[in-house]
Design an enzyme around this catalytic site. Structure first.
Site, PDB file in Angstrom:
ATOM      1  CG  HIS A  30       7.866  -2.435   7.960  1.00  0.00           C
ATOM      2  ND1 HIS A  30       9.133  -2.856   7.245  1.00  0.00           N
ATOM      3  CD2 HIS A  30       8.362  -1.543   9.060  1.00  0.00           C
ATOM      4  CE1 HIS A  30      10.450  -2.165   7.898  1.00  0.00           C
ATOM      5  NE2 HIS A  30       9.236  -1.401   9.692  1.00  0.00           N
ATOM      6  CG  ASP A  72       6.866 -11.703   2.613  1.00  0.00           C
ATOM      7  OD1 ASP A  72       8.227 -12.346   2.580  1.00  0.00           O
ATOM      8  OD2 ASP A  72       6.407 -12.721   3.382  1.00  0.00           O
ATOM      9  CB  CYS A 111     -10.101   5.081  -3.846  1.00  0.00           C
ATOM     10  SG  CYS A 111     -11.931   4.795  -3.027  1.00  0.00           S
ATOM     11  CB  CYS A 159     -12.161   8.137   1.415  1.00  0.00           C
ATOM     12  SG  CYS A 159     -11.831   6.578   0.146  1.00  0.00           S
TER      13      CYS A 159
END
Ligand code: APR
Length: 256
Positions: A126, A111, A155, A137
């Site tokens: 994490h 966060d 993307c 890609c």
């Protein structure tokens, strides 16, 4: 041992002394430290895993097989974080760093609240939901650029679905974060374990590694965890947002 106000105050004094006397202190934090910022944790009653089955939503295979469904959870979590502010626990850890009493924060949280609370040495074990990445890609963009209308985001380079740059179950820990974290654990005198149930590895292996290397382990949690009574020297039971500022105040009182 029954937790009474008396022994909680005694433990807060003990933690203040342990931190003041420590050559190198680190913190390992989990979702519990952000609960007082309005972000539910995962495994307490009413936590995120009550709403979303982690097998169906938090595993990389779930993301690959049904990204649109997993993005429903991601959107929920991102909206919770958007409305969240660092709480007194985040700010207290940043204060310890400013006082030269905390070397780094290793956080399991994605966060960004430690950095917004003023901590500078933060290892994101994490990953972080501040970035989106393309599994196709390698393209990256900031999450801030995301509008929640076009979910799941694609993307612009190869049109695969973008994923937050966070570690899903079944994915490796970013090597640099893991190596730095284990090195911190091996070389510290004290680790403050704040707001983690200590059930998810390899993060949960950090306190035992510190212990084996001769460090003290101090837990701050609403409830005992598998570390309590086995790895931890002691647990200060209660909310991090109340306990950590009291420890900082106790250190200041002694330094004055
Ligand atoms: N103050 C201190 N501790 C708290 C507070 C609070 N205000 N609120 C909750 N806690 C404690 C709970 O008692 C629990 O032990 O924080 C812990 C939160 O545990 P989890 O919900 O399991 O979160 P965490 O340990 O961070 O989970 C580890 O699991 O789901 C994955 O990747 C996810 O990083 C996460 C990892």
């Amino acid at each position: 041992m029954k937790i009474t106000q008396g022994n909680k105050e005694a433990l807060i004094k003990r933690a203040a002394t342990d931190i003041a006397d420590s050559r190198k202190t680190i913190a390992l934090t989990g979702a519990g430290i952000s609960v007082e910022s309005g972000i539910p944790d995962f495994r307490s009653a009413g936590g995120l895993w009550d709403k979303y089955d982690p097998e169906e939503y938090a595993h990389i295979s779930a993301f690959r097989s049904n990204p649109a469904k997993v993005w429903n959870m991601i959107k929920d979590m991102m909206e919770l974080v958007l409305g969240a502010e660092p709480n007194p626990a985040h700010i207290a850890l940043a204060e310890l760093e400013r006082m030269g009493l905390l070397n780094s924060v290793i956080t399991q949280n994605v966060d960004g609240l430690h950095q917004r609370g003023g901590s500078r040495e933060v290892i994101e074990f994490h990953g972080s939901n501040q970035w989106l990445v393309c599994l196709g890609c390698g393209y990256r963009q900031e999450s801030a650029s995301l509008s929640f209308e076009d979910i799941p985001p694609r993307c612009p380079q190869c049109s695969s679905i973008l994923k937050p740059d966070v570690v899903f179950f079944g994915e490796p820990i970013p090597p640099e974060a893991q190596n730095r974290s284990f090195e911190e654990a091996r070389t510290c005198d004290l680790v403050l374990v704040v707001g983690t149930s200590a059930v998810v590895y390899p993060a949960a292996g950090i306190p035992p590694l510190a212990k084996q290397s001769g460090a003290k382990v101090v837990e701050i949690n609403m409830e005992p965890t598998p570390l309590t009574g086995f790895v931890s020297d002691y647990l200060i039971q209660g909310s991090a947002g109340a306990i950590l500022p009291q420890i900082v105040e106790e250190i200041r009182r002694h330094a004055a």
